[in-house]
Design an enzyme around this catalytic site. Structure first.
Site, mmCIF file in Angstrom:
data_model
loop_
_atom_site.group_PDB
_atom_site.id
_atom_site.type_symbol
_atom_site.label_atom_id
_atom_site.label_comp_id
_atom_site.label_asym_id
_atom_site.label_seq_id
_atom_site.Cartn_x
_atom_site.Cartn_y
_atom_site.Cartn_z
ATOM 1 N N ASP A 1 -32.501 25.593 -30.642
ATOM 2 C CA ASP A 1 -32.048 25.796 -32.023
ATOM 3 C C ASP A 1 -32.613 27.105 -32.547
ATOM 4 O O ASP A 1 -33.715 27.517 -32.177
ATOM 5 C CB ASP A 1 -32.524 24.635 -32.908
ATOM 6 C CG ASP A 1 -31.691 24.481 -34.169
ATOM 7 O OD1 ASP A 1 -30.982 23.465 -34.292
ATOM 8 O OD2 ASP A 1 -31.759 25.384 -35.040
ATOM 9 N N TYR B 1 -32.659 30.738 -25.162
ATOM 10 C CA TYR B 1 -31.554 30.248 -24.332
ATOM 11 C C TYR B 1 -31.944 30.156 -22.858
ATOM 12 O O TYR B 1 -31.211 29.567 -22.067
ATOM 13 C CB TYR B 1 -30.310 31.120 -24.523
ATOM 14 C CG TYR B 1 -29.622 30.773 -25.821
ATOM 15 C CD1 TYR B 1 -28.674 29.768 -25.870
ATOM 16 C CD2 TYR B 1 -29.966 31.416 -27.007
ATOM 17 C CE1 TYR B 1 -28.075 29.412 -27.063
ATOM 18 C CE2 TYR B 1 -29.372 31.063 -28.205
ATOM 19 C CZ TYR B 1 -28.428 30.062 -28.220
ATOM 20 O OH TYR B 1 -27.839 29.688 -29.405
ATOM 21 N N ARG C 1 -12.178 25.522 -46.360
ATOM 22 C CA ARG C 1 -12.194 25.130 -44.944
ATOM 23 C C ARG C 1 -12.237 26.378 -44.065
ATOM 24 O O ARG C 1 -12.937 26.445 -43.073
ATOM 25 C CB ARG C 1 -10.939 24.301 -44.662
ATOM 26 C CG ARG C 1 -10.919 23.665 -43.298
ATOM 27 C CD ARG C 1 -9.525 23.286 -42.927
ATOM 28 N NE ARG C 1 -8.670 24.449 -43.061
ATOM 29 C CZ ARG C 1 -7.385 24.497 -42.752
ATOM 30 N NH1 ARG C 1 -6.791 23.429 -42.322
ATOM 31 N NH2 ARG C 1 -6.681 25.592 -42.888
ATOM 32 N N VAL D 1 -13.712 21.179 -34.387
ATOM 33 C CA VAL D 1 -13.988 21.106 -32.953
ATOM 34 C C VAL D 1 -12.867 21.700 -32.082
ATOM 35 O O VAL D 1 -13.151 22.336 -31.064
ATOM 36 C CB VAL D 1 -14.363 19.662 -32.542
ATOM 37 C CG1 VAL D 1 -13.187 18.715 -32.647
ATOM 38 C CG2 VAL D 1 -14.943 19.615 -31.152
ATOM 39 N N THR E 1 -10.962 7.997 -32.675
ATOM 40 C CA THR E 1 -10.519 6.885 -31.836
ATOM 41 C C THR E 1 -11.534 5.734 -31.894
ATOM 42 O O THR E 1 -11.157 4.557 -31.962
ATOM 43 C CB THR E 1 -10.316 7.383 -30.393
ATOM 44 O OG1 THR E 1 -9.256 8.340 -30.405
ATOM 45 C CG2 THR E 1 -9.964 6.260 -29.436
ATOM 46 N N ALA E 2 -12.820 6.074 -31.912
ATOM 47 C CA ALA E 2 -13.868 5.035 -31.999
ATOM 48 C C ALA E 2 -13.754 4.287 -33.327
ATOM 49 O O ALA E 2 -13.859 3.054 -33.377
ATOM 50 C CB ALA E 2 -15.248 5.673 -31.858
ATOM 51 N N HIS F 1 -8.580 16.943 -34.446
ATOM 52 C CA HIS F 1 -9.665 16.203 -35.097
ATOM 53 C C HIS F 1 -9.674 16.710 -36.537
ATOM 54 O O HIS F 1 -10.427 17.605 -36.904
ATOM 55 C CB HIS F 1 -11.002 16.491 -34.389
ATOM 56 C CG HIS F 1 -12.195 15.915 -35.121
ATOM 57 N ND1 HIS F 1 -12.337 14.587 -35.413
ATOM 58 C CD2 HIS F 1 -13.313 16.518 -35.610
ATOM 59 C CE1 HIS F 1 -13.483 14.391 -36.049
ATOM 60 N NE2 HIS F 1 -14.080 15.549 -36.187
#
Ligand SMILES: NC(=O)c1ccc[n+]([C@@H]2O[C@H](COP(=O)([O-])OP(=O)(O)OC[C@H]3O[C@@H](n4cnc5c(N)ncnc54)[C@H](O)[C@@H]3O)[C@@H](O)[C@H]2O)c1
Length: 314
Positions: free
Chosen positions: A37, A68, A91, A125, A152-153, A178
């Site tokens: 992070d 990294y 957005r 995403v 979906t979940a 999504h």
């Protein structure tokens, strides 16, 4: 399930990244989990906290930091680094901010690792997956987004509750973006092989209401607790396990489209087969004319966003 654990790197040790690390550790599907992070001490603190549980989940190495270099040799890199929308931001503002974060993340990752699979979670995403694929130059099979997994979940949870069965027994998918243009693959939705409209609890209005709830419930959770992270953390861990156990399991993942019902050059979710090499295959599913139109609409919405942030192409 025959899991052969591997090394996982999670970029972004915020709510989602740390929840995913906790669940992956609980599953024991990684030999090593690294958390990277920009806020280095946060990644270090999360790793320390998790290490203090090694007594109960041994034989794993958990490291946190800002470099990294930590992602060297990881087989799977999970990208959760990204901002959430602030009041007053559009957005599109958020897309631009997260695209800039992704660019920084990919530069860092590529410096040390060009062989991993990349799982994108940061929002939006589908757009971030598309950019990660373009920026990495990796084969398309090695870059995928969690796409409509969470939708979906949620859908399976609500349908299971309505029909009185476990969400595991509900075979139903949310496909496409999504986001707002997502749609249920109603024509294939079933419980134990029985189409929903053959079951006594079926009611068209209720089904539509459950889909609307699926689409809007995140806002309700965010209003109550500021963010959503446990369910997506479990999803990330489940996909990690599917990779390391070379499962060939089918999940709705966001991947690059090539004339899929006429949709091309955009990432969105359709059922995909996932294994240790990444996405082996996008299933060519039968969609009704209405579902095909909905898939095309998702593709157009996402293409419009890509054009707005990157009019000249990546
Ligand atoms: N795909 C899904 O279904 C889904 C579900 C929930 C959340 N999300 C998304 O996941 C992302 C993370 O959410 P969160 O709740 O964990 O947010 P968070 O703010 O808690 O965590 C984000 C982390 O990213 C780090 N970060 C920011 N810029 C960075 C950079 N350039 N390099 C490295 N790290 C950087 C921050 O320091 C922070 O720790 C958001 O984009 C959110 O919308 C996606």
């Amino acid at each position: 399930m025959n899991v052969k654990p591997g090394k996982v790197a999670i970029v972004g040790a915020g709510f989602v990244g740390s929840s995913a690390a906790y669940q992956i550790m609980g599953d024991g599907s990684a030999t090593e989990i690294v958390l990277i992070d920009k806020f280095e001490t946060k990644a270090e603190g999360e790793a320390m906290d998790l290490n203090h549980g090694l007594w109960f989940k041994p034989h794993q190495k958990i490291v946190g930091g800002g470099s990294y270099e930590l992602c060297k040799d990881a087989e799977l890199i999970i990208i959760t680094a990204g901002a959430n929308r602030k009041p007053g931001q559009t957005r599109l503002d958020l897309v631009k901010i997260n695209a800039a974060i992704l660019k920084e993340v990919m530069e860092g990752v590529l410096h040390y690792n060009k062989n991993a699979l990349v799982m994108v979670v940061a929002n939006p995403v589908d757009i971030i997956t598309y950019l990660a694929l373009k920026q990495s130059g990796f084969p398309e099979s090695r870059v995928f987004g969690t796409g409509t997994m969470l939708d979906t979940a949620r859908f399976r949870y609500f349908l299971g509750e309505h029909f009185g069965v476990s969400p595991e027994s509900v075979n139903a998918y949310i496909l496409g973006e999504h986001g707002d243009s997502q749609f249920p693959w109603w024509s294939a939705a079933n419980i134990g092989g029985a189409p929903l409209n053959t079951l006594k609890q079926y009611n068209k209005e209720t089904m539509n209401a459950l889909f609307q709830k699926t689409k809007t419930v995140a806002a309700e959770v965010i209003a109550k607790k500021q963010a959503t992270y446990y369910a997506i953390g479990m999803i990330i861990a489940r996909l990690t396990k599917a990779v390391f156990s070379d499962e060939d399991h089918v999940f709705p993942l966001s991947t690059m489209m090539h004339n899929y019902y006429g949709v091309s050059d955009v990432c969105l979710s359709v059922p995909c087969v996932l294994n240790r090499k990444g996405v082996k295959e996008q299933l060519k599913i039968p969609l009704t004319a209405e579902e095909q139109a909905q898939l095309k609409h998702s593709g157009e919405v996402l293409k419009g966003i890509i054009k707005e942030i990157n009019p000249q192409g990546v």
